[in-house]
Design a protein around this motif. Structure first.
Motif, PDB file in Angstrom:
ATOM      1  N   THR A 239     -21.755  87.888 -10.961  1.00 18.20           N
ATOM      2  CA  THR A 239     -22.513  86.644 -10.794  1.00 18.20           C
ATOM      3  C   THR A 239     -21.725  85.439 -11.303  1.00 18.20           C
ATOM      4  N   PHE A 240     -21.076  85.586 -12.448  1.00 17.75           N
ATOM      5  CA  PHE A 240     -20.259  84.498 -12.984  1.00 17.75           C
ATOM      6  C   PHE A 240     -19.103  84.165 -12.047  1.00 17.75           C
ATOM      7  N   GLY A 241     -18.433  85.194 -11.549  1.00 14.76           N
ATOM      8  CA  GLY A 241     -17.293  84.974 -10.662  1.00 14.76           C
ATOM      9  C   GLY A 241     -17.681  84.270  -9.384  1.00 14.76           C
ATOM     10  N   ALA A 242     -18.859  84.563  -8.849  1.00 17.12           N
ATOM     11  CA  ALA A 242     -19.311  83.902  -7.626  1.00 17.12           C
ATOM     12  C   ALA A 242     -19.448  82.401  -7.855  1.00 17.12           C
ATOM     13  N   ALA A 243     -20.047  82.010  -8.970  1.00 17.76           N
ATOM     14  CA  ALA A 243     -20.267  80.592  -9.247  1.00 17.76           C
ATOM     15  C   ALA A 243     -18.978  79.887  -9.660  1.00 17.76           C
ATOM     16  N   TRP A 244     -18.237  80.473 -10.593  1.00 16.72           N
ATOM     17  CA  TRP A 244     -17.073  79.781 -11.160  1.00 16.72           C
ATOM     18  C   TRP A 244     -15.865  79.774 -10.216  1.00 16.72           C
ATOM     19  N   SER A 245     -15.858  80.605  -9.188  1.00 10.83           N
ATOM     20  CA  SER A 245     -14.735  80.606  -8.252  1.00 10.83           C
ATOM     21  C   SER A 245     -14.649  79.300  -7.475  1.00 10.83           C
ATOM     22  N   VAL A 246     -15.760  78.582  -7.345  1.00 12.17           N
ATOM     23  CA  VAL A 246     -15.765  77.296  -6.621  1.00 12.17           C
ATOM     24  C   VAL A 246     -16.076  76.153  -7.579  1.00 12.17           C
ATOM     25  N   LEU A 247     -15.804  76.356  -8.866  1.00 11.66           N
ATOM     26  CA  LEU A 247     -16.148  75.338  -9.854  1.00 11.66           C
ATOM     27  C   LEU A 247     -15.426  74.019  -9.610  1.00 11.66           C
ATOM     28  N   VAL A 248     -14.162  74.095  -9.165  1.00 11.41           N
ATOM     29  CA  VAL A 248     -13.414  72.861  -8.920  1.00 11.41           C
ATOM     30  C   VAL A 248     -14.078  72.054  -7.805  1.00 11.41           C
ATOM     31  N   LEU A 249     -14.615  72.724  -6.780  1.00 17.45           N
ATOM     32  CA  LEU A 249     -15.323  72.021  -5.709  1.00 17.45           C
ATOM     33  C   LEU A 249     -16.683  71.524  -6.197  1.00 17.45           C
ATOM     34  N   TYR A 250     -17.345  72.325  -7.013  1.00 12.81           N
ATOM     35  CA  TYR A 250     -18.646  71.917  -7.555  1.00 12.81           C
ATOM     36  C   TYR A 250     -18.500  70.653  -8.399  1.00 12.81           C
ATOM     37  N   ALA A 251     -17.468  70.643  -9.256  1.00 13.77           N
ATOM     38  CA  ALA A 251     -17.286  69.499 -10.153  1.00 13.77           C
ATOM     39  C   ALA A 251     -16.881  68.244  -9.399  1.00 13.77           C
ATOM     40  N   THR A 252     -15.994  68.377  -8.428  1.00 11.37           N
ATOM     41  CA  THR A 252     -15.481  67.199  -7.729  1.00 11.37           C
ATOM     42  C   THR A 252     -16.400  66.719  -6.617  1.00 11.37           C
ATOM     43  N   GLN A 253     -17.114  67.637  -5.959  1.00 10.34           N
ATOM     44  CA  GLN A 253     -17.975  67.255  -4.834  1.00 10.34           C
ATOM     45  C   GLN A 253     -19.438  67.111  -5.243  1.00 10.34           C
ATOM     46  N   ARG A 254     -20.000  68.123  -5.858  1.00  8.52           N
ATOM     47  CA  ARG A 254     -21.419  68.110  -6.219  1.00  8.52           C
ATOM     48  C   ARG A 254     -21.704  67.125  -7.354  1.00  8.52           C
ATOM     49  N   LEU A 255     -20.841  67.132  -8.387  1.00  7.91           N
ATOM     50  CA  LEU A 255     -21.060  66.249  -9.527  1.00  7.91           C
ATOM     51  C   LEU A 255     -20.339  64.914  -9.393  1.00  7.91           C
ATOM     52  N   GLY A 256     -19.439  64.807  -8.417  1.00  6.58           N
ATOM     53  CA  GLY A 256     -18.732  63.554  -8.207  1.00  6.58           C
ATOM     54  C   GLY A 256     -17.678  63.243  -9.243  1.00  6.58           C
ATOM     55  N   LEU A 257     -17.151  64.262  -9.921  1.00 11.17           N
ATOM     56  CA  LEU A 257     -16.107  64.068 -10.924  1.00 11.17           C
ATOM     57  C   LEU A 257     -14.735  64.162 -10.262  1.00 11.17           C
ATOM     58  N   GLY A 258     -13.764  63.416 -10.779  1.00 12.85           N
ATOM     59  CA  GLY A 258     -12.409  63.468 -10.236  1.00 12.85           C
ATOM     60  C   GLY A 258     -11.595  64.568 -10.889  1.00 12.85           C
TER      61      GLY A 258
END
Length: 415
Positions: A239-258
């Motif tokens: 479960t952790f691997g499923a979420a954290w594997s796209v963390l860079v996209l989540y942070a930059t796209q979903r949260l709007g962080l650079g």
């Protein structure tokens, strides 16, 4: 200064432990730089969610493929020499990758291949280095020794490393990769100063490798506490691997962080880990081992739910903080439980079984996360992680009582 050193690293732990700690902190700084620089390098070469998740998969696959072999070799060969040799090889690979990036001759295929080679080398280095600690310090000092190792991991790997890696990456990807190569090489030099007690002549080399691997597997299955630990961390890493594997996209796209903001996500988690350091002793005096395990699983489950729901960095960052504290408490407890329960001659093999469980879960999870993110959206892996974690918590809840008996006499190796 000497008083501070005594508080941080008590003299009773020995000079060799201090060299081991210095090597661990130094190498972890290089790995921390890679936590930010690696995903950013991949993301700079492709925006394909599947390829981004594949980068995580190729780093998590080697422990699954080579973990059991690494454990058997660790119990057969010179453990310190394995760490020195493999870390030196990692530094060479990073130097070659740095040159390729600097000359603009790098491709996504080359990066994925390099990540696979680096992760393979790290399997052997990490498995061997974890077995050094129980040899260097007394059993009653394993908790404090592991706490110091984990504190360094949080400080330099997760707190200092990622923002430094992100900052170096903005100056140029080659700077980040080159810095990582230097500190990994320095870590290899430092561990040469560790002096290990003499080991009995090993006759295992005369036995088939499969015999040693099978012995480690049998011992793990026969010991209730260690078996429960391995099972739990395997499922939760899916479960952790499923979420954290796209963390860079989540942070930059979903949260709007650079790019710098992505490094901040890991940093906030590390600050939470430091908070876990401060309260760890208080927690372990008041909460049973099984209670710590159960609370941690609930926290991780709710973490996935909160991240799936929010689009605000101001909500997500406190969630990462709490998760970081949980990760430290969980990690320190599970390592201490395993080291206290496992005989020295089996430390490498039982540790490798745990390692296969950890990364087997991550490989499966990252593959699921990549497919879900590509076809449904970047939050889909977090919803999968929440539902999967919640179901498993219900199923495993009663079995976690075995952890409360982790300090009972270990099951004989032949069991």
């Amino acid at each position: 200064m000497s008083r501070i050193a005594e508080v941080v690293v008590p003299a009773r732990l020995g000079r060799s432990f201090r060299w081991l700690l210095a090597s661990s902190w130094t190498s972890n700084l290089g790995d921390g730089i890679a936590l930010a620089a690696g995903p950013l390098l991949v993301a700079s070469l492709t925006r394909d969610a599947f390829l981004v998740a594949l980068a995580a998969t190729v780093q998590w696959l080697p422990p699954l493929l080579f973990g059991l072999v690494a454990g058997a070799l660790t119990d057969r060969l010179d453990r310190k020499l394995i760490v020195v040799t493999v870390d030196a090889a990692r530094a060479v690979v990073l130097a070659v990758l740095t040159l390729a990036v600097a000359t603009d001759r790098v491709s996504i295929v080359a990066v994925l291949a390099a990540l696979f080679v680096l992760a393979t080398a790290e399997v052997f280095a990490d498995n061997s280095s974890q077995t050094l600690l129980p040899v260097l310090v007394a059993r009653e000092d394993l908790a404090i020794a592991n706490s110091r190792m984990q504190s360094g991991f949080i400080t330099v790997n997760q707190l200092a490393g990622p923002p430094l890696g992100a900052a170096l990456f903005t100056a140029g990807a080659a700077w980040a990769l080159g810095a990582q190569a230097v500190v990994i090489a320095l870590g290899a030099v430092l561990i040469t100063r560790v002096v290990l007690p003499a080991r009995e002549p090993d006759t295992a080399a005369r036995r088939p490798m499969r015999h040693d691997i099978a012995e480690g597997l049998r011992w793990t299955v026969a010991h209730p506490a260690v078996r429960t630990l391995v099972l739990t961390i395997t499922i939760f890493n899916v479960t952790f691997g499923a979420a954290w594997s796209v963390l860079v996209l989540y942070a930059t796209q979903r949260l709007g962080l650079g790019e710098i903001g992505f490094g901040l996500v890991t940093t906030v988690g590390a600050v939470g880990g430091l908070a876990g350091v401060l309260v760890y002793g208080w927690i372990t005096r008041r909460v049973s081992l099984s209670g710590i395990m159960r609370i941690g699983l609930v926290i991780e489950t709710l973490t996935h739910l909160a991240l799936a729901l929010t689009t605000s960095p101001w909500i997500a960052l406190p969630v990462f903080f709490v998760f970081g504290a949980h990760a430290f408490v969980w990690g320190t407890t599970s390592v201490a439980v395993r080291q206290r329960a496992v005989p020295l001659e089996l430390q490498g093999r039982v540790g490798s079984v745990n390692l296969v469980g950890v990364f087997g879960g991550l490989v499966v999870g990252s593959a699921i996360g990549g497919v879900l993110a590509q076809h449904i959206g970047v939050t889909a892996p977090f919803w999968f992680a929440f539902v999967g974690s919640a179901v498993f918590v219900v199923l495993i809840w009663r079995s976690l009582r075995h952890i409360a008996h982790a300090d009972d006499a270990p099951v004989p190796a032949a069991a």
